[in-house]
Design an enzyme around this catalytic site. Structure first.
Site, PDB file in Angstrom:
ATOM      1  N   TYR A   1      17.932  16.944  13.095  1.00  0.00           N
ATOM      2  CA  TYR A   1      18.660  18.039  13.890  1.00  0.00           C
ATOM      3  C   TYR A   1      20.102  18.456  13.291  1.00  0.00           C
ATOM      4  O   TYR A   1      20.463  19.598  13.045  1.00  0.00           O
ATOM      5  CB  TYR A   1      18.859  17.614  15.220  1.00  0.00           C
ATOM      6  CG  TYR A   1      19.682  18.611  16.235  1.00  0.00           C
ATOM      7  CD1 TYR A   1      18.931  19.947  16.824  1.00  0.00           C
ATOM      8  CD2 TYR A   1      20.933  18.272  16.734  1.00  0.00           C
ATOM      9  CE1 TYR A   1      19.753  20.612  17.545  1.00  0.00           C
ATOM     10  CE2 TYR A   1      21.711  19.111  17.572  1.00  0.00           C
ATOM     11  CZ  TYR A   1      21.066  20.334  17.957  1.00  0.00           C
ATOM     12  OH  TYR A   1      21.654  21.051  19.141  1.00  0.00           O
ATOM     13  N   ALA A   2      20.859  17.123  13.027  1.00  0.00           N
ATOM     14  CA  ALA A   2      22.343  17.620  12.492  1.00  0.00           C
ATOM     15  C   ALA A   2      22.049  18.159  11.067  1.00  0.00           C
ATOM     16  O   ALA A   2      22.787  18.876  10.729  1.00  0.00           O
ATOM     17  CB  ALA A   2      22.806  16.279  12.400  1.00  0.00           C
TER      18      ALA A   2
ATOM     19  N   THR B   1      33.463  28.196  10.994  1.00  0.00           N
ATOM     20  CA  THR B   1      32.868  27.442  11.931  1.00  0.00           C
ATOM     21  C   THR B   1      33.885  27.130  12.958  1.00  0.00           C
ATOM     22  O   THR B   1      34.901  26.222  12.835  1.00  0.00           O
ATOM     23  CB  THR B   1      32.282  26.047  11.309  1.00  0.00           C
ATOM     24  OG1 THR B   1      33.468  25.509  10.513  1.00  0.00           O
ATOM     25  CG2 THR B   1      31.240  26.357  10.495  1.00  0.00           C
TER      26      THR B   1
END
Ligand SMILES: NC(=O)c1ccc[n+]([C@@H]2O[C@H](COP(=O)([O-])OP(=O)(O)OC[C@H]3O[C@@H](n4cnc5c(N)ncnc54)[C@H](OP(=O)(O)O)[C@@H]3O)[C@@H](O)[C@H]2O)c1
Length: 243
Positions: free
Chosen positions: A151-152, A234
């Site tokens: 997932y990371a 980000t």
């Protein structure tokens, strides 16, 4: 001027639901999908019959994602905003024993799906010479946590995608950013044990999990005129847990 149009993945519950509701309240037209309808999507279809569009689409179905973007553009005439919100985190499991099939599914749903949907929506935005894309990442992309390596990897991929795409699409007046939430209460975190929740809170300078509205606020800020010079970034919204 016509209402602006948003495409939001995973708007049936969780963060996507909050974003759909707040954008509709602000006068946007909103197209969203999930695998299943919810009480919320049914209520919105009734309350906003002209401005709300929902369909059942699975992130694993790339043709379905492209068709959804086409349907949204046909119904509302344009696409001003894409929020790649839908994400999938199965039970945490150690990398050495993750089945190969699950690795492929996690990458497909969390990385290939948003890239596919972005391409379909960005084509519409490029013809308009304006638009915005927000990818919902995760602090797992910026700090290591046990049990979520795949997932990371997908979420870190999404952040890299945002940066490079911002360079390509900036000249077309399209901004692209990642919003990187810390932990907040939703279906995805329902299984977090009381012990782990306590640990997360202790490690967070602000001493608590985020309220889901605080994450939505940061997305709404990034797409607002106040953030008109922000692209390729980000934006970490985590109460300081990664600092
Ligand atoms: N919750 C957190 O603490 C946290 C922290 C950091 C980042 N995030 C990120 O924030 C975003 C939103 O998370 P959330 O916690 O709000 O999630 P959530 O409550 O689990 O909701 C996920 C949404 O995505 C849809 N969805 C899930 N799998 C799908 C699939 N295969 N195809 C189509 N739609 C699908 C769900 O509807 P259906 O199940 O009906 O398909 C639902 O509408 C995600 O990208 C997540 O990775 C969450």
């Amino acid at each position: 001027m016509n209402a602006p149009v948003a495409v939001i993945s995973g708007g049936s519950r969780g963060l996507g639901m909050v974003l759909v509701e707040r954008l509709l309240d602000q006068g946007w037209q909103v197209a969203t999908f999930s695998r299943n309808a919810s009480e919320f999507t049914e209520a919105m279809a009734e309350k906003h019959p002209e401005d709300f569009h929902w369909a059942s689409v699975d992130l694993a179905d790339t043709a379905g994602l492209r068709a959804f973007a086409t349907a949204a553009r046909r119904r509302f005439g344009r696409i001003d905003l894409l929020v790649n919100n839908a994400g999938v985190l199965t039970d945490q499991e150690l990398f050495l024993t993750v089945p190969g099939r699950r690795i492929e599914d996690l990458i497909a749903q969390n990385l290939i799906a948003p890239i596919t949907l972005t391409q379909a929506c960005a084509k519409v935005m490029s013809a308009q010479r304006s638009g915005q894309i927000v990818n919902i990442s995760s602090i797992n992309a910026v700090r290591g946590f046990r049990g979520v390596a795949v997932y990371a990897a997908a979420k870190a991929g999404l952040d890299g995608f945002s940066r490079s795409l911002a360079r390509e699409l900036g000249p077309l007046n399209i901004r692209v950013n990642s919003v990187v939430p810390g932990f907040f209460d939703s279906g995805m975190t329902a299984a977090v044990t009381a012990e782990n929740r306590e640990r997360i809170q202790k490690r967070t300078p602000l001493g608590r999990l985020a309220d889901i509205e605080e994450i939505a606020n940061s997305v709404l800020f990034v797409i607002s005129p106040s953030a008109s010079f922000i692209t390729g970034q980000t934006i970490i919204v985590d109460g300081g847990i990664t600092c």
